[in-house]
Design a protein around this motif. Structure first.
Motif, PDB file in Angstrom:
ATOM      1  N   GLU A 190      -5.650 -70.473  56.302  1.00 45.95           N
ATOM      2  CA  GLU A 190      -5.161 -69.481  55.407  1.00 45.95           C
ATOM      3  C   GLU A 190      -5.329 -68.054  55.986  1.00 45.95           C
ATOM      4  O   GLU A 190      -4.219 -67.208  55.926  1.00 45.95           O
ATOM      5  CB  GLU A 190      -5.747 -69.605  53.982  1.00 45.95           C
ATOM      6  N   LYS A 191      -6.501 -67.710  56.700  1.00 46.65           N
ATOM      7  CA  LYS A 191      -6.688 -66.394  57.308  1.00 46.65           C
ATOM      8  C   LYS A 191      -5.759 -66.350  58.300  1.00 46.65           C
ATOM      9  O   LYS A 191      -5.270 -65.032  58.472  1.00 46.65           O
ATOM     10  CB  LYS A 191      -8.091 -66.270  57.455  1.00 46.65           C
ATOM     11  N   HIS A 192      -5.660 -67.256  59.278  1.00 46.62           N
ATOM     12  CA  HIS A 192      -4.637 -67.222  60.407  1.00 46.62           C
ATOM     13  C   HIS A 192      -3.386 -66.926  60.098  1.00 46.62           C
ATOM     14  O   HIS A 192      -2.441 -66.287  60.464  1.00 46.62           O
ATOM     15  CB  HIS A 192      -4.921 -68.424  61.129  1.00 46.62           C
ATOM     16  N   ARG A 193      -2.831 -67.565  58.717  1.00 45.26           N
ATOM     17  CA  ARG A 193      -1.318 -67.486  58.232  1.00 45.26           C
ATOM     18  C   ARG A 193      -1.254 -66.207  57.945  1.00 45.26           C
ATOM     19  O   ARG A 193      -0.203 -65.223  57.957  1.00 45.26           O
ATOM     20  CB  ARG A 193      -1.246 -68.582  57.220  1.00 45.26           C
ATOM     21  N   GLN A 194      -2.340 -65.585  57.040  1.00 47.59           N
ATOM     22  CA  GLN A 194      -2.159 -64.179  56.511  1.00 47.59           C
ATOM     23  C   GLN A 194      -2.107 -63.097  57.755  1.00 47.59           C
ATOM     24  O   GLN A 194      -1.372 -62.128  57.709  1.00 47.59           O
ATOM     25  CB  GLN A 194      -3.291 -63.903  55.662  1.00 47.59           C
ATOM     26  N   ASP A 195      -2.875 -63.214  58.847  1.00 48.61           N
ATOM     27  CA  ASP A 195      -3.007 -62.319  59.728  1.00 48.61           C
ATOM     28  C   ASP A 195      -1.622 -62.477  60.546  1.00 48.61           C
ATOM     29  O   ASP A 195      -1.076 -61.282  60.884  1.00 48.61           O
ATOM     30  CB  ASP A 195      -3.911 -62.747  61.097  1.00 48.61           C
ATOM     31  N   TYR A 196      -1.098 -63.687  60.760  1.00 43.62           N
ATOM     32  CA  TYR A 196       0.326 -63.814  61.069  1.00 43.62           C
ATOM     33  C   TYR A 196       1.404 -63.003  60.349  1.00 43.62           C
ATOM     34  O   TYR A 196       2.356 -62.483  60.976  1.00 43.62           O
ATOM     35  CB  TYR A 196       0.816 -65.090  61.406  1.00 43.62           C
ATOM     36  N   TYR A 197       1.164 -62.930  59.359  1.00 45.75           N
ATOM     37  CA  TYR A 197       2.195 -62.774  58.016  1.00 45.75           C
ATOM     38  C   TYR A 197       2.032 -61.034  58.438  1.00 45.75           C
ATOM     39  O   TYR A 197       3.149 -60.383  58.289  1.00 45.75           O
ATOM     40  CB  TYR A 197       1.954 -62.966  56.618  1.00 45.75           C
ATOM     41  N   GLN A 198       1.052 -60.538  58.573  1.00 46.13           N
ATOM     42  CA  GLN A 198       0.759 -59.110  58.710  1.00 46.13           C
ATOM     43  C   GLN A 198       1.394 -58.876  60.086  1.00 46.13           C
ATOM     44  O   GLN A 198       2.162 -57.519  60.091  1.00 46.13           O
ATOM     45  CB  GLN A 198      -0.579 -58.664  58.684  1.00 46.13           C
ATOM     46  N   ARG A 199       1.393 -59.435  60.913  1.00 43.13           N
ATOM     47  CA  ARG A 199       1.845 -59.197  62.374  1.00 43.13           C
ATOM     48  C   ARG A 199       3.316 -59.189  62.139  1.00 43.13           C
ATOM     49  O   ARG A 199       4.066 -58.347  62.870  1.00 43.13           O
ATOM     50  CB  ARG A 199       1.523 -60.068  63.310  1.00 43.13           C
ATOM     51  N   VAL A 200       4.110 -60.214  61.468  1.00 40.98           N
ATOM     52  CA  VAL A 200       5.463 -60.299  61.275  1.00 40.98           C
ATOM     53  C   VAL A 200       5.988 -59.095  60.627  1.00 40.98           C
ATOM     54  O   VAL A 200       6.976 -58.395  60.920  1.00 40.98           O
ATOM     55  CB  VAL A 200       5.698 -61.627  60.703  1.00 40.98           C
ATOM     56  N   LEU A 201       5.179 -58.758  59.638  1.00 36.06           N
ATOM     57  CA  LEU A 201       5.740 -57.661  58.684  1.00 36.06           C
ATOM     58  C   LEU A 201       5.757 -56.420  59.471  1.00 36.06           C
ATOM     59  O   LEU A 201       6.571 -55.499  59.322  1.00 36.06           O
ATOM     60  CB  LEU A 201       4.681 -57.618  57.417  1.00 36.06           C
ATOM     61  N   LYS A 202       4.874 -56.168  60.274  1.00 36.11           N
ATOM     62  CA  LYS A 202       4.679 -54.682  61.148  1.00 36.11           C
ATOM     63  C   LYS A 202       5.962 -54.828  61.932  1.00 36.11           C
ATOM     64  O   LYS A 202       6.467 -53.589  62.272  1.00 36.11           O
ATOM     65  CB  LYS A 202       3.430 -54.837  61.793  1.00 36.11           C
ATOM     66  N   ARG A 203       6.151 -55.815  62.715  1.00 32.20           N
ATOM     67  CA  ARG A 203       7.268 -55.810  63.486  1.00 32.20           C
ATOM     68  C   ARG A 203       8.524 -55.683  63.124  1.00 32.20           C
ATOM     69  O   ARG A 203       9.357 -55.047  63.433  1.00 32.20           O
ATOM     70  CB  ARG A 203       7.201 -57.017  64.529  1.00 32.20           C
ATOM     71  N   PHE A 204       8.655 -56.395  61.727  1.00 30.46           N
ATOM     72  CA  PHE A 204       9.742 -56.395  60.881  1.00 30.46           C
ATOM     73  C   PHE A 204      10.261 -55.094  60.572  1.00 30.46           C
ATOM     74  O   PHE A 204      11.462 -54.647  60.709  1.00 30.46           O
ATOM     75  CB  PHE A 204       9.774 -57.426  59.830  1.00 30.46           C
ATOM     76  N   LYS A 205       9.175 -54.325  60.201  1.00 30.53           N
ATOM     77  CA  LYS A 205       9.373 -52.850  59.841  1.00 30.53           C
ATOM     78  C   LYS A 205       9.595 -52.059  60.865  1.00 30.53           C
ATOM     79  O   LYS A 205      10.462 -51.018  60.543  1.00 30.53           O
ATOM     80  CB  LYS A 205       8.043 -52.532  58.920  1.00 30.53           C
TER      81      LYS A 205
END
Length: 103
Positions: A46-61
């Motif tokens: 779950e921590k790894h998934r959340q980290d990846y979500y943050q990475r995707v969100l940053k690049r998406f923005k």
């Protein structure tokens, strides 16, 4: 003679009960450790998934002017795929189509 036999059987039965108790406690302890390991693995995933979500969100923005709410609550594999899509220059429509195909 009968008394000696009965005493021997009582002692043997007592030893069997001690071994049975030991095995039950050992089994419970091992099962608890296994459950704990599974919880630890799930927390790490779950921590790894959340980290990846943050990475995707940053690049998406950085790349798109759209609202990123459609990216919420996806799997780790989906976030990895979306990140690769953004890295390869995918359009917002391609990303939305991919996310919609997951639901």
């Amino acid at each position: 003679m009968v008394d000696m036999r009965n005493e021997y059987l009582r002692d043997a039965y007592g030893q069997v009960l001690m071994v049975k108790d030991y095995l039950e406690r050992s089994t419970e302890q091992m099962e608890g450790e296994i459950r704990g390991e599974k919880k630890g693995i799930k927390k790490e995933q779950e921590k790894h998934r959340q980290d990846y979500y943050q990475r995707v969100l940053k690049r998406f923005k950085m790349n798109y002017d759209e609202d990123p709410m459609f990216l919420k609550d996806l799997s780790l594999e989906a976030y990895e795929q979306i990140y690769e899509m953004m890295f390869d220059g995918a359009s917002i429509d391609e990303i939305k189509d991919y996310v919609n195909s997951l639901k």
